[in-house]
Design a protein around this motif. Sequence first.
Motif, mmCIF file in Angstrom:
data_model
loop_
_atom_site.group_PDB
_atom_site.id
_atom_site.type_symbol
_atom_site.label_atom_id
_atom_site.label_comp_id
_atom_site.label_asym_id
_atom_site.label_seq_id
_atom_site.Cartn_x
_atom_site.Cartn_y
_atom_site.Cartn_z
ATOM 1 N N GLY A 354 0.654 -1.343 -0.035
ATOM 2 C CA GLY A 354 0.104 0.016 0.058
ATOM 3 C C GLY A 354 0.742 1.165 -0.102
ATOM 4 O O GLY A 354 0.385 2.276 -0.317
ATOM 5 N N SER A 355 2.203 1.016 0.184
ATOM 6 C CA SER A 355 2.989 2.230 0.251
ATOM 7 C C SER A 355 3.485 2.798 -1.108
ATOM 8 O O SER A 355 4.460 2.808 -1.570
ATOM 9 C CB SER A 355 4.179 1.878 1.072
ATOM 10 O OG SER A 355 4.759 3.019 1.244
ATOM 11 N N THR A 356 2.424 3.682 -1.714
ATOM 12 C CA THR A 356 2.846 4.226 -3.053
ATOM 13 C C THR A 356 2.628 5.823 -2.995
ATOM 14 O O THR A 356 2.429 6.498 -4.046
ATOM 15 C CB THR A 356 1.853 3.702 -4.067
ATOM 16 O OG1 THR A 356 0.572 3.761 -3.514
ATOM 17 C CG2 THR A 356 2.185 2.194 -4.157
ATOM 18 N N SER A 357 2.613 6.348 -1.710
ATOM 19 C CA SER A 357 2.278 7.790 -1.788
ATOM 20 C C SER A 357 3.338 8.551 -0.549
ATOM 21 O O SER A 357 4.101 7.752 0.147
ATOM 22 C CB SER A 357 1.093 8.344 -1.559
ATOM 23 O OG SER A 357 0.600 7.586 -0.344
ATOM 24 N N GLY A 358 3.276 9.620 -0.508
ATOM 25 C CA GLY A 358 4.206 10.180 0.490
ATOM 26 C C GLY A 358 5.051 11.439 0.066
ATOM 27 O O GLY A 358 5.153 11.507 -1.223
ATOM 28 N N TYR A 383 5.763 15.111 -4.134
ATOM 29 C CA TYR A 383 5.200 13.972 -3.461
ATOM 30 C C TYR A 383 4.964 12.739 -4.560
ATOM 31 O O TYR A 383 4.884 12.930 -5.736
ATOM 32 C CB TYR A 383 3.407 14.233 -3.127
ATOM 33 C CG TYR A 383 3.287 15.028 -1.941
ATOM 34 C CD1 TYR A 383 3.178 14.403 -0.655
ATOM 35 C CD2 TYR A 383 3.646 16.542 -1.864
ATOM 36 C CE1 TYR A 383 2.822 15.116 0.473
ATOM 37 C CE2 TYR A 383 3.570 17.028 -0.576
ATOM 38 C CZ TYR A 383 3.079 16.195 0.659
ATOM 39 O OH TYR A 383 2.970 17.139 1.514
ATOM 40 N N LEU A 384 5.032 11.451 -3.891
ATOM 41 C CA LEU A 384 4.950 10.575 -4.927
ATOM 42 C C LEU A 384 3.655 10.256 -5.350
ATOM 43 O O LEU A 384 2.912 10.547 -4.711
ATOM 44 C CB LEU A 384 5.524 9.080 -3.754
ATOM 45 C CG LEU A 384 6.716 9.080 -3.470
ATOM 46 C CD1 LEU A 384 6.827 7.981 -2.247
ATOM 47 C CD2 LEU A 384 7.891 8.889 -4.514
ATOM 48 N N SER A 385 3.560 9.775 -6.514
ATOM 49 C CA SER A 385 2.075 9.478 -6.827
ATOM 50 C C SER A 385 2.061 8.110 -7.638
ATOM 51 O O SER A 385 1.934 7.980 -8.945
ATOM 52 C CB SER A 385 1.611 10.690 -7.749
ATOM 53 O OG SER A 385 1.699 10.602 -9.087
#
Length: 442
Positions: A354-358, A383-385
């Motif tokens: 689930g870690s695909t943003s930040g 930000y990551l997208s």
Amino acid sequence: MPNVLLIGNGAREHAMAEAIARSKGKRSLYSYMRANNPGIAALSEQVFLGGYGDLDAISDFARKHRIDFAVVGPEDPLNLGAVDALARIGIPGVGPTKSLARLETSKAFTRNLLEKYGIPGNPRFRVFTSTEGIEDYMRELDAVVVKPDGLTGGKGVMVEGDHFRTKKEALAYCGEVLRSHPSVMVEEKLEGEEFSLQCISDGKTVIATPPVQDHKRRFAGDTGPNTGGMGSYSCEDHSLPFLRPGEAEEGLAITSRVARAIYEETGAYYKGIMYAGFIVTRTGLRLLEYNARFGDPEAMNILPLLTGDFVELCTHVIEGTLDRMPVSFEPKATVCKYIVPRGYGLPKDHPDAGSTSGKIEIGKVGGARLYYASVDQRADGLYLSTSRAIGVVGIAGNLREAEEIAEKAVAAVRGPVDHRRDIGTKALIQKRIDHMKKIRTQ
Ligand code: GLY
């Protein structure tokens, strides 16, 4: 003073935008993107955000800014007819028409073309429009690869041993493919080392760029699921350590013959990129597939090395005068490492999936080049997208230094990210050399 339209918004297109911006003559860049790429936007006079299938929006944007020619990055707008739509309003493109983009979009078109014109490189293959006869044909092959005939976003090719174990499973997959595609291709599975040879064509003259090796697997040591590509390298001698002299040239000879065959077959000149995915096997070079565009990440390896003017090169492609343009690349090694969100490309049941943003912070990257892919520029930062985020490229006189430059720059990017540490390292490259040596002596 040409006004250039660039279509696309990935790191590949960021490298293309940079090559356009480096052009010595006066030129203005206008970019049509599906999602904003802050790196491309910073190099553009104007940007427009829209879908690749919205041909009216592409044409309106081009007309409004008096575009002289367009350069298309990804396969989707090619397949959706962007070059054809622009041609209808008198704007030429670097990139094939929808029909000629079949080189990528129809595996059957390309295999049949090579066969018809006696061009070497095809593995054993057969195209099926129904499941009848597939089982018998599979029995003739040791191991098989199943390819849907059509664009699949790089996810449709299934390989025995990797994606399925038995011919029965392969047959079931063929049936599944035929429910959504007009035909399916069954090919023999080839053993060897793969490389990308990105060529530039005006339909008559074809020029090769330095060969590159991409790394599709998500994790170090070539393990884990396939991805869009985790990074790539190229060498200062414009060969690859596992290639024999003449093998890259053989790839160019095949591609030149394919360009001629396309003209003979269709009466149209292929103007754009012919990116061949080759594999060197025990019995020589075989073609895995063509793409009608630069590779991503491979474009980031070769475009920064181009010594000539990219805009001029594009003009020669359009005018069919590529034979008059001397094209050369700096004798340097390159290593590209993709920074990805930690959860990128992971199976759903993986704890990090689930870690695909930040948020990400970029510190000092030294001499490395950074090409943005899927990142979002907000008021408070970057930000990551969800997808691959930044292509980091080290360029130096040899691979060791290029890898060090890339690795140092990757370390300067902080946030919930990951990358493949092993790309471009001596250990991984030696593994490739040993693998090829073993195959050649089998
Ligand atoms: N590097 C793989 C691709 O661009 O399709």
